[in-house]
Design a protein around this motif. Structure first.
Motif, PDB file in Angstrom:
ATOM      1  N   ALA A 356     -57.397 -94.166  85.435  1.00 18.63           N
ATOM      2  CA  ALA A 356     -56.201 -94.809  85.096  1.00 18.63           C
ATOM      3  C   ALA A 356     -55.486 -94.778  84.807  1.00 18.63           C
ATOM      4  O   ALA A 356     -53.882 -95.411  84.840  1.00 18.63           O
ATOM      5  N   GLY A 357     -55.365 -94.900  83.504  1.00 14.41           N
ATOM      6  CA  GLY A 357     -53.928 -94.987  82.395  1.00 14.41           C
ATOM      7  C   GLY A 357     -52.912 -93.350  82.962  1.00 14.41           C
ATOM      8  O   GLY A 357     -52.042 -93.422  82.968  1.00 14.41           O
ATOM      9  N   GLU A 358     -53.752 -92.726  82.879  1.00 16.82           N
ATOM     10  CA  GLU A 358     -53.102 -91.077  83.622  1.00 16.82           C
ATOM     11  C   GLU A 358     -52.529 -91.606  84.946  1.00 16.82           C
ATOM     12  O   GLU A 358     -51.705 -90.838  85.554  1.00 16.82           O
ATOM     13  N   ALA A 359     -52.639 -91.789  86.049  1.00 22.34           N
ATOM     14  CA  ALA A 359     -52.943 -92.338  86.953  1.00 22.34           C
ATOM     15  C   ALA A 359     -51.426 -93.049  86.961  1.00 22.34           C
ATOM     16  O   ALA A 359     -51.118 -92.744  88.387  1.00 22.34           O
ATOM     17  N   ARG A 360     -52.142 -93.931  86.480  1.00 24.54           N
ATOM     18  CA  ARG A 360     -50.271 -94.710  86.129  1.00 24.54           C
ATOM     19  C   ARG A 360     -49.230 -93.799  85.914  1.00 24.54           C
ATOM     20  O   ARG A 360     -48.291 -94.428  86.060  1.00 24.54           O
ATOM     21  N   LEU A 361     -49.527 -92.770  85.025  1.00 26.60           N
ATOM     22  CA  LEU A 361     -47.804 -92.628  84.298  1.00 26.60           C
ATOM     23  C   LEU A 361     -47.757 -91.464  86.221  1.00 26.60           C
ATOM     24  O   LEU A 361     -46.629 -91.287  85.851  1.00 26.60           O
ATOM     25  N   LEU A 362     -48.789 -90.908  86.051  1.00 25.47           N
ATOM     26  CA  LEU A 362     -48.489 -90.068  87.547  1.00 25.47           C
ATOM     27  C   LEU A 362     -47.169 -89.888  88.485  1.00 25.47           C
ATOM     28  O   LEU A 362     -46.831 -90.236  89.144  1.00 25.47           O
ATOM     29  N   ARG A 363     -47.729 -91.743  88.643  1.00 19.06           N
ATOM     30  CA  ARG A 363     -46.693 -92.630  89.541  1.00 19.06           C
ATOM     31  C   ARG A 363     -45.289 -93.088  88.689  1.00 19.06           C
ATOM     32  O   ARG A 363     -44.260 -92.821  89.789  1.00 19.06           O
ATOM     33  N   ASP A 364     -44.970 -92.312  87.259  1.00 20.75           N
ATOM     34  CA  ASP A 364     -43.675 -92.561  87.190  1.00 20.75           C
ATOM     35  C   ASP A 364     -42.735 -92.162  87.305  1.00 20.75           C
ATOM     36  O   ASP A 364     -42.754 -90.942  86.110  1.00 20.75           O
ATOM     37  N   ASP A 365     -41.604 -91.846  88.104  1.00 19.42           N
ATOM     38  CA  ASP A 365     -40.990 -90.982  87.457  1.00 19.42           C
ATOM     39  C   ASP A 365     -40.068 -91.080  86.819  1.00 19.42           C
ATOM     40  O   ASP A 365     -40.079 -89.046  86.164  1.00 19.42           O
ATOM     41  N   ARG A 366     -40.332 -91.956  86.248  1.00 17.28           N
ATOM     42  CA  ARG A 366     -39.968 -90.705  84.246  1.00 17.28           C
ATOM     43  C   ARG A 366     -41.015 -89.817  83.639  1.00 17.28           C
ATOM     44  O   ARG A 366     -40.828 -88.581  82.964  1.00 17.28           O
TER      45      ARG A 366
END
Length: 393
Positions: A356-366
């Motif tokens: 869940a945490g890494e998926a959220r980051l991998l959606r983040d353009d920054r």
């Protein structure tokens, strides 16, 4: 040449009247890709096949050109390719497949300008790969039918061994694409989308550091393994970086890891290798080990060093706001896409789409931009180390 063709046509005519023997494989498709000093021929079959003996090279004779041929046992082709598939790219005249006996076919590559070749077999789907190297510039103007623009200008300089080259051209391979989504994670996050966004962010960062960049895809399109690696070979790349995102049944698994090709593999890498190769773990068999052994003496040491530079930057250089990165390490594994390019090659698993945490980051353009920055820095580090090695006495 005409006499040989007439013989094949006559043989095909005889076989056309013969009932097809049982339990034979079919030739499904023949594909080819042409580049300035390299042509790849791929023949796809309907199942696992065997090459009878070693490929043979015959010199020119009369009006017959130099030829490379090999026999495939347990295969039926009938008359489909008896007149051949023209290539006409200045390196290959064409490819013929004929029914040599009732239970075997002969593949003949008519050569126009030849330096050396290699023959490989791949599975899932089962296919024969024939790579022919040379310089079609020396054979006059190439004819039509090239997959890419005809070669012009002087012949390319001979390449230094991988351990003496200072990397300049980076081939970026965003994994999956088109009708292959790769892993699908939390909230429907698709690996193919993550890898493309990462590659598009990475390319300009590499170019600003003075690298030339070749991308196997810059949009959502389907690419076969042989096409990805033909692009790498044809571009005369110095480094091949395959970008991926991980997945696991246990959603708690997370972290970043980088792989390089080696003759052996570690048991815990088989899950990832099966996932990225698109096969079951039970199918990671002697084929992969055979492929890996082809590369060990050539570029595996450079691939390992490249993987170490990338992994170091990824796990230590990301901004503190993203917290400590779980370092899953540098590993060796049986990845198809790393065996075929004749250059240092690595596969970067940039995080888990199933966490869940890494998926959220991998959606983040920054965050993706920060990952790209660290990969670019790792490649710069590798270039600097390569320059020191090349200057060493």
């Amino acid at each position: 040449m005409k006499g040989r063709l007439a013989l094949l046509v006559a043989l095909a005519g005889l076989l056309a009247g013969v009932d097809r023997p049982p339990n034979l494989l079919d030739v499904k498709e023949l594909r080819h890709w042409s580049y300035p000093d390299y042509t790849r021929v791929v023949i796809e079959l309907s199942g696992e096949f065997a090459i009878k003996g070693a490929p043979q090279l015959l010199g020119p004779s009369g009006d017959r050109p130099q030829r490379l041929y090999l026999d495939l046992d347990g295969v039926w082709v009938g008359t489909r390719y008896v007149e051949g598939v023209p290539v006409g790219d200045g390196l290959l005249r064409g490819v013929r497949i004929g029914q040599n006996t009732e239970r075997a076919v002969r593949v003949v590559v008519d050569l126009q300008n030849y330096s050396h070749h290699r023959v490989l077999t791949l599975t899932h789907p089962d296919r024969l790969v024939i790579d022919v190297y040379g310089s079609r510039r020396e054979a006059g103007s190439p004819q039509s039918g090239l997959a890419h623009a005809p070669a012009t200008g002087p012949a390319p300089e001979p390449r230094l061994p991988a351990e003496l080259r200072i990397p300049q051209t980076i081939v970026l391979d965003p994994g999956h694409g088109g009708n292959d989504p790769g892993a699908i994670g939390v909230g429907g996050l698709r690996e193919k989308d993550v890898t493309l966004r990462l590659a598009l962010a990475l390319a300009p960062k590499l170019e600003s550091r003075g690298f030339s960049v070749v991308m196997t895809r810059n949009g959502d399109r389907t690419l076969t393994l042989e096409e990805r690696t033909a692009i790498a070979e044809g571009s005369r790349g110095d480094v091949f970086v395959s970008l991926h995102a991980n997945a696991a049944p246990r959603r708690a698994l997370h972290g970043i890891e980088t792989y390089y090709p080696d003759a052996n593999h570690e048991r815990h890498t088989l899950r990832v290798a099966a996932l990225e190769n698109g096969v079951a773990r039970s199918q990671l068999n002697e084929l992969q080990r055979t492929l890996a052994k082809l590369r060990v003496g050539e570029v595996s040491p450079q691939s390992r060093r490249l993987a170490e530079h990338l992994q170091e930057e990824l796990v230590t250089g990301l901004p503190r706001e993203y917290g400590p990165v779980t370092d899953l390490g540098v590993k060796k594994g049986p990845f198809y896409v790393l065996f075929l390019p004749s250059m240092p090659s690595v596969l970067v698993e940039s995080g888990f789409v199933t966490h869940a945490g890494e998926a959220r980051l991998l959606r983040d353009d920054r965050y993706v931009d920060a990952l790209a920055e660290q990969i670019a820095q790792g490649l710069s580090d590798y270039r600097g180390a390569s320059a020191i090695t090349a200057r060493a006495p």
